[in-house]
Design an enzyme around this catalytic site. Structure first.
Site, short mmCIF file in Angstrom:
data_model
loop_
_atom_site.label_atom_id
_atom_site.label_comp_id
_atom_site.label_asym_id
_atom_site.label_seq_id
_atom_site.Cartn_x
_atom_site.Cartn_y
_atom_site.Cartn_z
N SER A 107 15.24 -14.87 -13.08
CA SER A 107 15.15 -13.41 -12.96
C SER A 107 15.72 -12.69 -14.18
O SER A 107 15.24 -12.85 -15.29
CB SER A 107 15.84 -12.98 -11.67
OG SER A 107 15.63 -11.62 -11.39
N ASP A 246 12.17 -6.69 -15.10
CA ASP A 246 13.10 -7.76 -15.46
C ASP A 246 12.30 -9.00 -15.83
O ASP A 246 11.07 -8.97 -15.87
CB ASP A 246 14.10 -8.02 -14.34
CG ASP A 246 13.47 -8.59 -13.09
OD1 ASP A 246 12.24 -8.42 -12.92
OD2 ASP A 246 14.17 -9.21 -12.28
N ASP A 250 9.97 -8.74 -10.80
CA ASP A 250 10.04 -8.29 -9.41
C ASP A 250 10.94 -7.08 -9.22
O ASP A 250 11.10 -6.59 -8.10
CB ASP A 250 10.45 -9.42 -8.47
CG ASP A 250 11.88 -9.92 -8.69
OD1 ASP A 250 12.52 -9.49 -9.67
OD2 ASP A 250 12.35 -10.74 -7.88
#
Length: 450
Positions: A107, A246, A250
């Site tokens: 992430s 990011d 998401d």
């Protein structure tokens, strides 16, 4: 059963450490294959299939190969999507009628971290109980399938293009983006080749940032966790607004033409207010970290507000429990269940833009009734094995702060799901009071943890 490997968003860690190694990831793939496939009733002779997508980290190639080997050993076919956003994996898994989807990503973390997270056949995060079952099997011996039953791998043709069309379909047909100048920061991540296409094909003039991944620069001074880069570009290019994703696409934050930042709480409010005006909403789910100002502004809209544990999976669980369609986190994870099964930065940004077009307003005017309370968040490192919950000094500091704040604020102590940190958050109407109380509690935690 306790959780040994899975955190709040799958398995995550530093590449080369205990869980993010080829050996462990191969075992994880095998365990997931056996667990997930055992729940499916397929026609005789048909092998189950699982989708793998990844972000742009250099370690993704290594971990993709390890996962592929583990799934093949479990008798599972693998479909490789290449670098695509996390929500693209959720969409493609569902659209292609596969048994599960897997994302290789950490992430918003730096390139030397990576992780593995799973999606069900319905495009949703796996429940805790199923992750715990996978964990149990990871520690059991691998029993390779017979040669005739081994899984095979193939690449999906134009996975990115399919997802571009899905994102565009989430934007109202009666609108387009002609006349808009938009700065789009893709964080050198999974959306680098997808995000610009979506907004360009909808008619916008797109000024791209963070679209030159080299395996080492994901989230490096770009993306949703570094909005100052987006802000500078918006002001320099006199853009209408900017959008920052990011590394795995998401989550989203936005910046207006004046350089003002709009985090997940503000964007969630814009969407909620627009849908409430159309009578399409009953309530909104936030998290323990959502600003009190958001909760009270949602209440003024005549909507209920519920707080879930931090993590988009828990937001989604609460949404399903209550039958609500909208939820999100201040970090920028926003879930619109009438558009997607999971948080999606591109789709969420399009919902915000649609709300602005419908209301003929700007981000600033759309948020005029939203007044945030000052909030201070301090991350305090914890010593290994330290039980902060049972420490009397920490408990007393928290109680004193709550008494001083009364109904005009709150205190939240929350351990990180991925790092040895305690997050100390204080919120209230008086900014100086909030700062003082947060620092006092954080100091107590530091001293107690030594």
């Amino acid at each position: 059963m306790g959780r040994k490997y899975f955190g709040t968003d799958g398995v995550r860690g530093r590449v080369g450490d205990s869980t993010i190694t080829p050996e462990f990831v191969m075992r994880l793939g095998y365990a997931a294959g056996v667990t997930l496939v055992g729940r499916e009733q397929l026609p005789p002779g048909e092998r189950p299939a699982i989708l793998i997508g990844k972000d742009t980290r250099i370690s993704g190639y290594m971990l993709e190969a390890a996962l592929e080997a583990g799934f093949a050993a479990a008798g599972v076919d693998v479909m490789l999507a290449g670098p695509v956003p996390t929500p693209a994996v959720a969409y493609l898994t569902r659209a292609l009628r596969l048994q599960a989807g897997v994302v290789i990503s950490a992430s918003h973390n730096p390139y030397d971290d990576n992780g593995i997270k799973f999606f069900s056949a319905n495009g949703t995060k796996l429940p805790d109980a199923l992750e715990e079952e996978i964990e149990f099997r990871v520690d059991q011996p691998m029993v390779c399938a017979e040669a005739s039953r081994l899984g095979k791998a193939r690449r999906i043709v134009d996975a990115a293009g399919r997802y571009v069309e899905f994102c565009k379909s989430a934007f109202p047909n009666e609108f387009d983006l002609r006349g808009y100048r938009i700065v789009l920061d893709c964080a050198h991540g999974a959306a680098y080749h997808i995000g610009p296409s979506v907004f360009h094909e909808l008619g916008a003039e797109v000024i791209p940032l963070g679209v030159e991944p080299n395996g080492l620069n994901i989230n490096d001074q770009v993306g949703a966790t570094h909005p100052q880069t987006l802000r500078s570009a918006v002001l320099a290019n006199k853009a209408d607004f900017g959008i920052a994703l990011d590394g795995d696409g998401d989550r989203v934050v936005m910046v207006d033409g004046d350089g003002e930042l709009y985090d997940g709480d503000k964007l969630l409010y814009v969407i909620a207010a627009s849908r409430q005006a159309e009578g399409r909403l009953e309530g909104v789910v936030g998290t323990l970290m959502s600003n009190l100002g958001l909760e009270r502004a949602i209440g003024r809209l005549g909507l209920a507000f519920a707080r879930a544990k931090v993590g988009d999976r828990y937001v989604l669980e609460t949404m399903h429990e209550r039958g609500w369609r909208l939820g999100g986190e201040n970090s920028g994870h926003i879930i619109c269940l009438d558009r997607h099964t999971t948080g999606d930065g591109i789709v969420s940004a399009l919902q915000v833009i649609a709300a602005l077009i419908k209301g003929q307003c700007t981000l600033a005017t759309a948020c005029a009734d939203l007044v945030f309370y000052p909030q201070k968040l301090i991350n305090v490192p914890l010593a290994a094995g330290f039980d902060w919950r049972s420490d009397e000094r920490i408990d007393q500091a928290r109680s004193d702060a709550e008494l001083e704040l009364g109904e005009q604020g709150r205190v939240l102590l929350r351990p990180s799901g991925t790092e040895p940190l305690l997050r100390v958050m204080v919120e209230g109407k008086d900014g100086s009071q909030v700062e003082r109380l947060a620092r006092h509690i954080a100091d107590c935690v530091r001293h107690a943890s030594v």
